[in-house]
Design an enzyme around this catalytic site. Sequence first.
Site, PDB file in Angstrom:
ATOM      1  CB  SER A   1      -0.850  -0.019   1.272  1.00 46.31           C
ATOM      2  OG  SER A   1      -1.387   1.249   1.533  1.00 46.31           O
TER       3      SER A   1
ATOM      4  CE1 TYR B   1      -3.873  -2.531   5.141  1.00 44.93           C
ATOM      5  CE2 TYR B   1      -3.403  -0.201   4.869  1.00 44.93           C
ATOM      6  CZ  TYR B   1      -3.730  -1.428   4.327  1.00 44.93           C
ATOM      7  OH  TYR B   1      -3.911  -1.547   2.969  1.00 44.93           O
TER       8      TYR B   1
END
Length: 269
Positions: free
Chosen positions: A146, A159
């Site tokens: 990401s 995360y």
Amino acid sequence: MKNLNFKDKWVLVTGASSGLGAEMARQLAVQHGANLILLARRKERLESLKTLIEGETNSKVKVFAIDLSIPEQVEKLLQTILSEYDLYAAVLNAGITYLGKHLALPKEQFNQMIQTNIVSVTYMTSQLAAYFERKQSIGGIMIVSSMAAIFPTPFQAAYAGTKGFLLNFASALSQELENRALSITVFLPGGIATEMTAGDGFNELRGYLMPVQQVAKEGLVAFKKRKSTYIPGFLNRLSSKLAFLLRKDFIIKQTGRTYKKSLDRHSEL
Ligand SMILES: NC(=O)c1ccc[n+]([C@@H]2O[C@H](COP(=O)([O-])OP(=O)(O)OC[C@H]3O[C@@H](n4cnc5c(N)ncnc54)[C@H](OP(=O)(O)O)[C@@H]3O)[C@@H](O)[C@H]2O)c1
């Protein structure tokens, strides 16, 4: 190194029951002619996707229900797949997030995230890399990280940590490979409109979310071309290039403000 060509080859996709994984699986079959091995927990979703793809293409599709946060399940299934299929490529896409204050993240949910996003991906990448090294055949592994790996996102702190781990791990490992026909691509999307971002907590961020079809399309081209890292979306790429003009802590602070606003609005509802 020659481009990857997925036509009539077996490609493994994890997290194929929704969002980016489902869309990449569909495009791999429809646009690239791949045969698919699809993994996720929700088997009925995988079965529906299989029916859809087999109705639209000549691709073969196998589905396996698995909880990737359970190491024994991952080890057993991967061993079966690697012994029964002549695997050409893998897209390690499954992942989960937690949106909110890190200090409120329950331990079980944290552990689940570490197991799914880090432990299973690291294990599978290692086994797959060893498999392609042994075979000395053409192959590719794509790891879905990401942009949070580059610009950590407050209120998704753990995360962002998991995605940073994947970027560092895969970038380093790819330099150790001896099989010159094997590549590892780290895919770094910004926000995408999927189930992951469907909750009200993401309302203020909706304008930044890319359509999943576009993200999947760009990701597969980057994978095919064996890019070592790739950020989909012109604006995302531009902002990552221009980021050096701003201090990184400034960017993280601004991101945190946007997330906080979104979460505060959500809790007022
Ligand atoms: N959405 C975004 O804004 C965004 C941005 C950058 C990167 N990403 C990354 O893109 C990837 C795909 O996310 P998405 O946005 O498409 O989210 P999504 O729609 O929620 O899809 C996540 C997929 O992962 C699977 N999965 C989750 N936990 C699993 C487990 N324990 N075992 C097996 N499968 C599991 C889910 O399947 P089951 O629930 O059926 O198991 C589902 O197929 C993730 O790695 C995510 O971090 C997303």
